[in-house]
Each structure stands twice: as structure tokens, then as C-alpha cells.
Write a protein that holds these residues in place. Structure first.
Motif, mmCIF file in Angstrom:
data_model
loop_
_atom_site.group_PDB
_atom_site.id
_atom_site.type_symbol
_atom_site.label_atom_id
_atom_site.label_comp_id
_atom_site.label_asym_id
_atom_site.label_seq_id
_atom_site.Cartn_x
_atom_site.Cartn_y
_atom_site.Cartn_z
ATOM 1 N N LYS A 189 48.527 35.409 31.910
ATOM 2 C CA LYS A 189 48.984 36.837 31.300
ATOM 3 C C LYS A 189 47.849 37.499 31.042
ATOM 4 O O LYS A 189 47.774 38.889 30.995
ATOM 5 N N GLN A 190 46.725 36.979 30.822
ATOM 6 C CA GLN A 190 45.428 37.681 30.341
ATOM 7 C C GLN A 190 44.964 38.330 31.680
ATOM 8 O O GLN A 190 44.222 39.684 31.720
ATOM 9 N N LEU A 191 44.950 37.511 32.791
ATOM 10 C CA LEU A 191 44.557 38.138 34.105
ATOM 11 C C LEU A 191 45.559 39.402 34.434
ATOM 12 O O LEU A 191 44.942 40.380 34.962
ATOM 13 N N ILE A 192 46.885 39.203 34.554
ATOM 14 C CA ILE A 192 47.734 40.201 34.457
ATOM 15 C C ILE A 192 47.439 41.585 33.811
ATOM 16 O O ILE A 192 47.335 42.679 34.247
ATOM 17 N N THR A 193 47.231 40.997 32.556
ATOM 18 C CA THR A 193 47.032 42.574 31.514
ATOM 19 C C THR A 193 45.860 43.240 31.760
ATOM 20 O O THR A 193 45.790 44.205 31.644
ATOM 21 N N ALA A 194 44.785 42.493 32.151
ATOM 22 C CA ALA A 194 43.659 43.175 32.591
ATOM 23 C C ALA A 194 43.680 43.803 33.929
ATOM 24 O O ALA A 194 43.114 44.971 33.926
ATOM 25 N N ILE A 195 44.544 43.218 34.903
ATOM 26 C CA ILE A 195 44.712 44.188 35.933
ATOM 27 C C ILE A 195 45.530 45.564 35.592
ATOM 28 O O ILE A 195 45.040 46.356 36.157
ATOM 29 N N ALA A 196 46.241 45.557 34.789
ATOM 30 C CA ALA A 196 47.059 46.488 34.417
ATOM 31 C C ALA A 196 46.300 47.575 33.706
ATOM 32 O O ALA A 196 46.326 48.757 34.057
ATOM 33 N N ASN A 256 26.745 44.723 33.607
ATOM 34 C CA ASN A 256 26.713 43.297 33.042
ATOM 35 C C ASN A 256 27.917 42.460 33.698
ATOM 36 O O ASN A 256 28.655 43.005 34.290
ATOM 37 N N GLU A 257 28.023 41.301 33.132
ATOM 38 C CA GLU A 257 28.919 40.567 33.453
ATOM 39 C C GLU A 257 30.497 40.868 33.249
ATOM 40 O O GLU A 257 31.331 40.952 34.159
ATOM 41 N N VAL A 258 30.572 41.789 31.933
ATOM 42 C CA VAL A 258 31.870 42.247 31.552
ATOM 43 C C VAL A 258 32.288 43.299 32.660
ATOM 44 O O VAL A 258 33.531 43.211 33.301
ATOM 45 N N TRP A 259 31.574 44.341 33.027
ATOM 46 C CA TRP A 259 31.712 45.295 34.026
ATOM 47 C C TRP A 259 32.168 44.789 35.188
ATOM 48 O O TRP A 259 32.961 45.292 35.841
ATOM 49 N N VAL A 260 31.331 43.577 35.805
ATOM 50 C CA VAL A 260 31.472 43.056 37.210
ATOM 51 C C VAL A 260 32.616 42.351 36.987
ATOM 52 O O VAL A 260 33.683 42.577 38.071
ATOM 53 N N ASN A 261 33.156 41.706 35.970
ATOM 54 C CA ASN A 261 34.538 41.014 36.030
ATOM 55 C C ASN A 261 35.623 42.017 35.940
ATOM 56 O O ASN A 261 36.677 41.867 36.561
ATOM 57 N N GLN A 262 35.516 43.250 35.158
ATOM 58 C CA GLN A 262 36.402 44.335 35.499
ATOM 59 C C GLN A 262 36.731 44.905 36.627
ATOM 60 O O GLN A 262 37.803 44.930 37.336
ATOM 61 N N GLN A 263 35.369 45.176 37.415
ATOM 62 C CA GLN A 263 35.610 45.440 38.959
ATOM 63 C C GLN A 263 36.281 44.465 39.532
ATOM 64 O O GLN A 263 37.253 44.722 40.701
ATOM 65 N N ILE A 275 38.697 42.375 38.707
ATOM 66 C CA ILE A 275 40.226 42.544 38.692
ATOM 67 C C ILE A 275 40.859 43.214 39.223
ATOM 68 O O ILE A 275 41.868 43.206 39.597
ATOM 69 N N SER A 276 40.388 44.537 39.451
ATOM 70 C CA SER A 276 40.756 45.566 40.167
ATOM 71 C C SER A 276 40.794 45.046 41.566
ATOM 72 O O SER A 276 41.972 45.708 42.290
ATOM 73 N N LYS A 282 37.433 47.508 46.938
ATOM 74 C CA LYS A 282 37.321 47.061 45.527
ATOM 75 C C LYS A 282 36.511 45.783 45.504
ATOM 76 O O LYS A 282 35.558 45.854 44.681
ATOM 77 N N CYS A 283 36.488 44.931 46.329
ATOM 78 C CA CYS A 283 35.745 44.029 46.540
ATOM 79 C C CYS A 283 34.223 44.144 46.651
ATOM 80 O O CYS A 283 33.404 43.595 45.959
ATOM 81 N N ASN A 284 33.856 45.328 47.635
ATOM 82 C CA ASN A 284 32.835 45.688 47.804
ATOM 83 C C ASN A 284 31.890 46.419 46.531
ATOM 84 O O ASN A 284 30.791 46.197 46.512
#
Length: 561
Positions: free
Chosen positions: A3-10, A39-46, A48-49, A118-120
Motif C-alpha cells: 500500500k505504501q508503494l502504491i500510494t507513493a505512485i499515486a 538526495n535519497e528521498v528525491w531519487v526514490n520519488q523519481q 516510484i514514478s 522515468k528510469c533514466n
């Protein structure tokens, strides 16, 4: 957590889309590298997209992760279904005449390369974070996930179009599609193997074993059995995977992400997100065509109907074994032309029990919704036939939590991309090709013994088997040719409706013969198939015209289109 991963995707989707009215708002500033926290948070947000693109563009059904249109409807397993006038571009896919502007091809291409982009972007952000002094222990595993996903997207494109551009994070223009993408795909997967952890806390994220499975798949699609063999042996002997006890547990939303799931799209509904956005949009058309509440799926829209040829493949002989050469000589009895209010007696011959977890047939229990009533659940039986799909549907008892409250067409059943049974059957293929007959038979029998578990049979509401199920392991593979045929047949039975069949036929080099034989017979039941012909050019689809045009003609069309 899923659910956490899905919510972040949304959240990422909402942050990266806009309404037309937004164009009237005066910009208040610019989003630059100086503003974005590298930073790590931004990279992870990217990152998830990039995950968000696994099932194509949200709410689209033209680019499903399951590849039901390009991988199953184009095979001998499924028809487009529904009615002749609905989604006509899919008629062309089924008849092997897809054009360069076919929406199922252009949207699939766009969704794949959007995912790659988005991976790139994630990899560029990761490099910036490393340059800013963020620990490599935090960033490199995220880079490995991005490179795994990039390999996944490119591999999906490779098996559809073959001649594809491999786009990495340093590309400044469209690369040529005349350069083989496989070495670059393998390089991404080897990086992922070396830098991903052996397990992940979040369900749905790949680990090093997932990447190994994908590397084996890449070798199998190149017919490089020498390279695939040690990778598969490592996975089977040392990996974390195992077959689940009951076959249907692989398609039960309450039992997903189990020991057999290697990689799957994580679908979710009623999770606090935007209604249906996180649900399985790729299969939203593929539910019984029936009034809301009468069956799963909200009545939309009757597509993806199993062929009689597929149903016949599940027949077994007196020993509980498949009829490898004669399965299609006679049909499993269907209710074709029999209205739902008239008496019908289902087929009483022996059957592989996996049939009734794969196909909805009249008179057979349908996931707690009662016996499938036949014509009443079919939009146009004369066109699409008497059967409906089943693996992507939820149980009646799961209706409240597994289907979206605003539309039952979106549900929380994951989309399996690779299962462990897939891995075992790849290894069995190699054993068969190498004339190691006992070893090939042992792996096939491992899968058949699971299917033979009587606790996993479809039951009527009185607890009795819904049909005359008889399945047993093989006692001998008498020759190399027999073993190859048996392994390939087992893949069809085990993985039907999971988007693999067409691509398997192509990589085995038997698509033209198999599909023309199929059309010759099936056209007697589905008249719109009359005159359809599969040629070698159909092994791969045409490159979408808009992709060629937007590349400035750098991309070259596949031969014959």
C-alpha cells in the motif's frame, strides 16, 4: 508495504499531471536543479514514478503489463471477444494485419519508453545525489532498481518489436534501432544483480534474485541455453522461490506476493488514493459482460475470451496426461448457441483442473459467484465464443476490498509478470533440448503434481469437484522430440492468459505453423478469422509510425511493413 508503494505512485502521478485549466495559471517560479533536493528521498520519488508505468498509462487499457492483447489475443489461446465493432484495432491484431498506426502498438510503445525515460531521470538524479555527497550505500541500490526496471521495459519492447532503440540516461537523441539491444539489457541486469539486496522490505520491489530470473529470461529469448543454464540452476538450487500449494493462490489477491511470485505489478484499490487509479487498469475491459453485481468486473466489457483450441488443450487421457497431438480432434462440449434459460450439460470427459481456474465455462463454479450461466455473461457469443477469462477476477467474498468502489472493472489482483513455474519450465526446456529426459520430466512433473492437489480443484457449492478432473505426472519421456513437445505443452497449460503464449511460439520458431493450423480450424467457429494468415513478418509487430516520424526517421521500420 504494497500500500505504501502504491500510494507513493499515486502521489507522483498527481504531481506530474495537470488539467487544461492549469495552463491559465501564471508560473510562480522555475523548478531547477538548485531547487530540487538531490538526495535519497528525491531519487526514490523519481524511482516510484518509473514503477508507475508498469501497467501502462493510468486508466489506459491499450498498454497492459499483462500483454493480453499482443501476447494472448495474437496467439491460439484467446480471441479479442466482446463484439466486432468494439475496439476494431484489436481485430487487426487477432487477424495478423496490425497497421503502423494501431493504437495498441502506439500506446504500448509510448508507455514503455515513458517508463524508460522515468528510469533514466532517476539515474540522473541518483548521479547528482552521489555528486552531492549522499552515501553510495543509499543511492546505488536505488540505481540498481532503476536499471532493473529499464531492462524490464526494454525487454518488453524487444520481444514485441525486436528492432528497438536502447535509450540510456546519457542519450541526447533517439538511438538507432539497428543496434541489438540485448547486450545493453544484460548489462543493466548484471548491475542489478550485483547491487540489489537479496530481499526487499517493500513488496513489489525487485531483489538480486529477481534480476537473475530476468537475466535467465533474456538468455532464453536469445536461445542462449548455455548462458541460461547456470543462472537457472543458481535460482532453483539457492534462490528463495517455491511453488505454492494451490494453483489459484497465484491469482488470489489475498495470497499474492507469495513464494512463487518473482515479479508482479502491484495493484490496489480503496487505498486512500484517487479511486481506481492504482487498480488493474490493463484488464479493465476483460470482465464478463453482465449487469453490475451479477459477476466480478462491473459488467465491462466482455473482451479477452478463451478460444476453443485452448479449452481443448486441457483434455487428458485415461492416464491423466495431455493429448499432445490429438487434443483438438474433438471439442470439449460448450454451450455455443444455447441460451442461459435452456438446459445444458457440461463436458464429462477428463480434464486438467487448471482449466477451470483459467476459463469460465457454463455450469462450472465461478469464484464464489455461482455456476457460470453461459450466454447471459457473453456480449456476443456468436462473435467471441462461449467462454470468459478467470485468472484476473476476484472472489465474491473479496468484492468489497478487492474491487474499486466506483467501478468494479478495476481490482487489486496483482498482474504476474514472472512466476517460479516459468523458471522451472525454462530449465526443463534446456534439459529437453539437451536430451536429458529424466531431468526435464522431473521439473514438468513438479508442476503437474502441484496442479494435481485435490484441495486446489474448483469445487461446486456442495464441496464436490466441479468437473471430472484427472491429472497425473508423466512416467516417461521416450524421446527428445517428445520431451520438447511435452515441456512446451505444459507451458501453455500452466501459463495460459498470462501474456506469454505468442512470444513463446515466436522464440521457439513455430509461430507460423502453429497459428496457421489454429486459424484453419478455429475459423469454422469464429468466421471473422477466415482468410487470416500468419507470415514470418508477424513474428514482430510494426514500429509505430508516430515513433518513426518523431525520431526524424532515425528509427527504421521492421521488414515487411
Amino acid at each position: 508495504m504494497k500500500k505504501q508503494l502504491i500510494t507513493a505512485i499515486a502521489m507522483v502521478f498527481l504531481l506530474t499531471t495537470s488539467c487544461d485549466s492549469d495552463l491559465d495559471i501564471t508560473p510562480q517560479g522555475r523548478l531547477t536543479e538548485e531547487v530540487i533536493p538531490q538526495n535519497e528521498v528525491w531519487v526514490n520519488q523519481q524511482l516510484i514514478s518509473a514503477y508507475a508505468m508498469l501497467d501502462g498509462h493510468p486508466n489506459y487499457f491499450w498498454a497492459p503489463a499483462s500483454n493480453w492483447a499482443l501476447g494472448d489475443v495474437a496467439s491460439d489461446d484467446f480471441h479479442k471477444g466482446s463484439s466486432s465493432g468494439d475496439q476494431p484495432p484489436l481485430n487487426d491484431v487477432e487477424r495478423y494485419v496490425p497497421g503502423t498506426t494501431n493504437i495498441y502498438l502506439s500506446r504500448k510503445w509510448n508507455s514503455i519508453y515513458d517508463g524508460i525515460n522515468k528510469c533514466n531521470q532517476t539515474l540522473l538524479s541518483a548521479t547528482a545525489a552521489l555528486n552531492n555527497g549522499v552515501s553510495s550505500n543509499k543511492i546505488v541500490p536505488l540505481m540498481a532498481e532503476a536499471r532493473f526496471l529499464r531492462a524490464h521495459y526494454h525487454m518488453d519492447a524487444k520481444k514485441i518489436w525486436n528492432n528497438i532503440p536502447f535509450v540510456n540516461e546519457t542519450a541526447t537523441e533517439v538511438p538507432s534501432n539497428t543496434i541489438d539491444a540485448w547486450p545493453f539489457i544484460e548489462d543493466d541486469l548484471n548491475f542489478a544483480i550485483s547491487n540489489l539486496p537479496n530481499s526487499q522490505n517493500d513488496k513489489g520491489r525487485p531483489n538480486s534474485w529477481t534480476a537473475k530470473v530476468y537475466l535467465a529470461k533474456a538468455h532464453m529469448f536469445q536461445n542462449d541455453h548455455i548462458a541460461a543454464k547456470p543462472v537457472l540452476d543458481d535460482i532453483i538450487n539457492n534462490g528463495p522461490y517455491a511453488l505454492v500449494t494451490n494453483y489459484h493462490d497465484n491469482f488470489n489477491a489475498e495470497k499474492e506476493n507469495n513464494s512463487e511470485s518473482v515479479f508482479a505489478v502491484q495493484n490496489s484499490v480503496n487505498d486512500g488514493g484517487q479511486g481506481v487509479w492504482n487498480g488493474n487498469s490493463g484488464n479493465r475491459l476483460n470482465h464478463p459482460y453482465t449487469p453490475l453485481g451479477d459477476a466480478p468486473g462491473g459488467g465491462c466489457c466482455g473482451f479477452f475470451q478463451p478460444s476453443q483450441n485452448l479449452v481443448n488443450a486441457f483434455k487428458t487421457d485415461a492416464n491423466g496426461l495431455p493429448l499432445l497431438d490429438t487434443f483438438n480432434d474433438s471439442d470439449v462440449t460448450s454451450d455455443q448457441g444455447v441460451p442461459s434459460d435452456q438446459t445444458f450439460t457440461p463436458y464429462n470427459g477428463t480434464l486438467d483442473p487448471r482449466l477451470d481456474w483459467t476459463v469460465g465455462r457454463r455450469g462450472i463454479e465461478y469464484l464464489e459467484w455461482g455456476p457460470m450461466p453461459g450466454m447471459r455473461w457473453i456480449r456476443d457469443q456468436g462473435y467471441g465464443g462461449p467462454y470468459v477469462g478467470k485468472k484476473h477476477e476476484y472472489l465474491k467474498s473479496q468484492e468489497g476490498m478487492m474491487s474499486a468502489s466506483v467501478s468494479g472493472a478495476f481490482n487489486a489482483i496483482n498482474t504476474p509478470l514472472v512466476r517460479y513455474s516459468d523458471v522451472l519450465l525454462w530449465r526443463a526446456e534446456i534439459y529437453a533440448e539437451n536430451n536429458e529426459l529424466d531431468a526435464a520430466m522431473a521439473l514438468v512433473n513438479k508442476i503437474r503434481k502441484r496442479a494435481a492437489n485435490p484441495n486446489g480443484f474448483v469445487k461446486n457449492n456442495n464441496g464436490i469437484n466441479a468437473a471430472n478432473y484427472l491429472i497425473n505426472p508423466y512416467t516417461t519421456f521416450p524421446s527428445r522430440e517428445y520431451a520438447i513437445k511435452a515441456v512446451r505443452f505444459e507451458r501453455r497449460l500452466e501459463l495460459a492468459s498470462e501474456g506469454h503464449r505468442f512470444f513463446d511460439l515466436v522464440r521457439w520458431g513455430i509461430a507460423e505453423q502453429t497459428l496457421n493450423n489454429y486459424v484453419t480450424n478455429e475459423a469454422g467457429k469464429r468466421s471473422y478469422l477466415s482468410g487470416a494468415t500468419f507470415t514470418n513478418r508477424n513474428n514482430y509487430y510494426p514500429i509505430p509510425l508516430d515513433a518513426i516520424n518523431s525520431s526524424g526517421n532515425i528509427l527504421k521500420q521492421n521488414e515487411g511493413y
